[in-house]
Design a protein around this motif. Sequence first.
Motif, mmCIF file in Angstrom:
data_model
loop_
_atom_site.group_PDB
_atom_site.id
_atom_site.type_symbol
_atom_site.label_atom_id
_atom_site.label_comp_id
_atom_site.label_asym_id
_atom_site.label_seq_id
_atom_site.Cartn_x
_atom_site.Cartn_y
_atom_site.Cartn_z
ATOM 1 N N HIS A 245 0.853 -1.197 0.000
ATOM 2 C CA HIS A 245 0.000 0.000 0.000
ATOM 3 C C HIS A 245 0.883 1.240 0.000
ATOM 4 C CE1 HIS A 245 -2.978 -2.581 2.468
ATOM 5 N NE2 HIS A 245 -3.177 -2.733 1.171
ATOM 6 N N PHE A 246 0.316 2.320 -0.473
ATOM 7 C CA PHE A 246 1.062 3.584 -0.464
ATOM 8 C C PHE A 246 1.537 3.912 0.959
ATOM 9 C CE2 PHE A 246 0.994 8.188 0.247
ATOM 10 C CZ PHE A 246 2.063 8.529 -0.569
ATOM 11 N N GLU A 247 0.656 3.688 1.941
ATOM 12 C CA GLU A 247 0.994 4.030 3.335
ATOM 13 C C GLU A 247 2.198 3.216 3.819
ATOM 14 O OE1 GLU A 247 -2.064 3.589 2.202
ATOM 15 O OE2 GLU A 247 -2.683 5.692 2.397
ATOM 16 N N GLU A 248 2.282 1.952 3.358
ATOM 17 C CA GLU A 248 3.428 1.126 3.760
ATOM 18 C C GLU A 248 4.705 1.663 3.119
ATOM 19 O OE1 GLU A 248 2.086 -3.432 4.169
ATOM 20 O OE2 GLU A 248 1.531 -2.500 2.273
ATOM 21 N N MET A 249 4.549 2.156 1.894
ATOM 22 C CA MET A 249 5.721 2.643 1.168
ATOM 23 C C MET A 249 6.331 3.848 1.888
ATOM 24 S SD MET A 249 6.188 3.913 -2.757
ATOM 25 C CE MET A 249 4.642 3.297 -3.251
ATOM 26 N N ILE A 250 5.472 4.690 2.437
ATOM 27 C CA ILE A 250 6.029 5.914 3.051
ATOM 28 C C ILE A 250 6.198 5.766 4.569
ATOM 29 C CG2 ILE A 250 5.174 7.452 1.230
ATOM 30 C CD1 ILE A 250 2.980 8.299 3.260
ATOM 31 N N ALA A 251 5.831 4.603 5.098
ATOM 32 C CA ALA A 251 5.964 4.403 6.554
ATOM 33 C C ALA A 251 7.418 4.625 6.945
ATOM 34 C CB ALA A 251 5.526 2.993 6.929
ATOM 35 N N GLY A 252 7.634 5.358 8.002
ATOM 36 C CA GLY A 252 9.017 5.614 8.443
ATOM 37 C C GLY A 252 9.533 6.951 7.961
ATOM 38 N N GLU A 253 8.914 7.493 6.921
ATOM 39 C CA GLU A 253 9.336 8.819 6.463
ATOM 40 C C GLU A 253 8.547 9.858 7.243
ATOM 41 O OE1 GLU A 253 9.176 9.290 2.165
ATOM 42 O OE2 GLU A 253 9.524 7.147 1.900
ATOM 43 N N GLN A 254 9.153 11.033 7.417
ATOM 44 C CA GLN A 254 8.416 12.100 8.108
ATOM 45 C C GLN A 254 8.983 13.453 7.717
ATOM 46 O OE1 GLN A 254 8.937 11.219 12.252
ATOM 47 N NE2 GLN A 254 11.140 11.005 12.068
ATOM 48 N N PRO A 255 8.195 14.492 7.851
ATOM 49 C CA PRO A 255 8.737 15.825 7.572
ATOM 50 C C PRO A 255 9.827 16.149 8.592
ATOM 51 C CG PRO A 255 6.338 15.869 7.876
ATOM 52 C CD PRO A 255 6.797 14.523 8.284
ATOM 53 N N ALA A 256 10.783 16.984 8.202
ATOM 54 C CA ALA A 256 11.878 17.352 9.108
ATOM 55 C C ALA A 256 11.359 18.355 10.129
ATOM 56 C CB ALA A 256 13.035 17.924 8.304
ATOM 57 N N ARG A 257 10.815 17.831 11.224
ATOM 58 C CA ARG A 257 10.218 18.702 12.246
ATOM 59 C C ARG A 257 11.202 18.971 13.384
ATOM 60 N NH1 ARG A 257 5.694 15.479 12.751
ATOM 61 N NH2 ARG A 257 4.277 15.970 11.054
ATOM 62 N N HIS A 258 11.883 17.887 13.793
ATOM 63 C CA HIS A 258 12.766 18.007 14.964
ATOM 64 C C HIS A 258 14.217 18.026 14.515
ATOM 65 C CE1 HIS A 258 9.166 17.183 17.196
ATOM 66 N NE2 HIS A 258 8.991 16.086 16.485
ATOM 67 N N TRP A 259 14.812 19.182 14.581
ATOM 68 C CA TRP A 259 16.218 19.304 14.180
ATOM 69 C C TRP A 259 17.079 19.111 15.407
ATOM 70 C CZ3 TRP A 259 17.297 19.802 9.051
ATOM 71 C CH2 TRP A 259 16.230 20.135 8.215
ATOM 72 N N GLU A 260 18.055 18.206 15.327
ATOM 73 C CA GLU A 260 18.899 17.937 16.492
ATOM 74 C C GLU A 260 20.358 18.114 16.138
ATOM 75 O OE1 GLU A 260 17.625 14.235 18.526
ATOM 76 O OE2 GLU A 260 15.881 14.385 17.208
ATOM 77 N N THR A 261 21.206 18.230 17.170
ATOM 78 C CA THR A 261 22.657 18.270 16.912
ATOM 79 C C THR A 261 23.265 16.959 17.415
ATOM 80 O OG1 THR A 261 22.933 19.380 19.019
ATOM 81 C CG2 THR A 261 22.891 20.780 17.057
ATOM 82 N N THR A 262 24.414 16.598 16.848
ATOM 83 C CA THR A 262 25.015 15.297 17.251
ATOM 84 C C THR A 262 25.871 15.469 18.500
ATOM 85 O OG1 THR A 262 26.843 15.751 15.774
ATOM 86 C CG2 THR A 262 25.081 14.334 14.936
#
Length: 427
Positions: free
Chosen positions: A410-427
């Motif tokens: 399904h389309f939803e399975e294909m994009i599962a795990g992807e997300q907009p870049a909301r939380h920017w973190e530093t290493t």
Amino acid sequence: MTPTSVATAHSFVAQAAIDDVDLAALAARLGTPLHAYSSSAIRQRIGGLQAALSGLDATIFFAVKANPNLAILQLMANAGVGADIVSVGELRRSLHAGMPPERIVFSGVGKSADEIAGALTVGIHRFNVESHDELLTLQRLAKAQGVTARAAARINPDVDAHTHAKISTGKSENKFGVSIDEARRWFAEHRQLSHVQLDGLHVHIGSQILTLEPFRLALQRVAEFWRELEQAGHTVTSIDVGGGLGVCYRAGEDHPVAAADYVGVIREALAGYRGRLLLEPGRYLVAEAGVLLTRVIRVKPGIERQFLVLDAAMNDLQRPSLYDAWHDIVPVSDESRPLTTYDIVGPVCETGDTFARNRVMPECVAGDLLLIKATGAYGASMASTYNSRPLAAEVLLNQGRYAVVRRRQHFEEMIAGEQPARHWETT
Ligand SMILES: Cc1ncc(COP(=O)(O)O)c(C=O)c1O
Ligand SMILES: N[C@@H](CCCC[NH3+])C(=O)O
């Protein structure tokens, strides 16, 4: 392996059913593109090879990479076949499908420490070791777990398999295995390896091998080394002869070697060897049992060529674009139509998304159902979602019945795990 030459007359004989399942009805029910596998054909291949091996202490370990679908692995396990794995993913699949750990061998040049540790934890049968660093890592991790790992040295015999360069693995320029000189040093140092039982040899010179000579040469080199090791006081309890047996992709042109002849070469080259034999066929067991069912989207008269545009593409079957591999393509309906010549392509936005060039076919119209043949190995297994095309469904056929063994993504399975870049973190 070139898709550009002209088809022979019998390569487009229509095929309406596989394993007594009507393909038009199947495609109407499940949609296309659809990978379909005949379980009877797979069982036949396993049975034929097992029969050829009779009288030998031999076990078949299916190369999971050829077709890792859980249902296929389950079928293998039920037939007494083990698994040849190359990653922790393949290990987990094999265990999930019910493969006992003692019927699993682990090959590959890049086993990570985590993968080795995981395989040690479940107690797999044997590691086919491909470098000194891997051997030392195995020793360290086995010691840490308080277990003894069984290992075979993968020999690179410097033999030309006369196959496509991208799937040749037994020449000294290839990344696989080690020289006999290096393996000799491993055995000499073996006593320092408190937690590795190095008592096996392994060789695998490549894939889609259509003549006996390369197998014979490679096995003769392994046999010479085995005799030398025995004379030096080492015990070789296991010889793994790898996989590589070729199949017929092009009717009338490819003439694969018969299982009995292949086993004859093993018997001859390893005459006098009384230990255990391991075989790792992948393609041979599943390739010809599989087809990719696809529909014609449209016939496109191009500027120079006539294109047959299918709903299957290089993301469903990479072999033609990756290796210029030929696959016979035939209609499902046996309706008589005049012959013509097409370039047979998929919808992906690359010229490389071409299944065949200048292929003689019965004239097609939109909606026609076609079979791309011999796709049971390295077909679905190498599929991707390139161009955001969902992974095709897979179905197992058995004497007039079918079971969906992977539903269409399904389309939803294909994009599962992807997300907009909301939380920017530093290493
Ligand atoms: C170590 C090893 N064993 C077995 C195989 C299976 O090869 P094939 O599918 O040609 O039998 C491969 C892939 O070539 C491999 O790398
Ligand atoms: N992917 C290759 C075979 C690779 C064999 C892996 N050791 C093919 O489709 O022919």
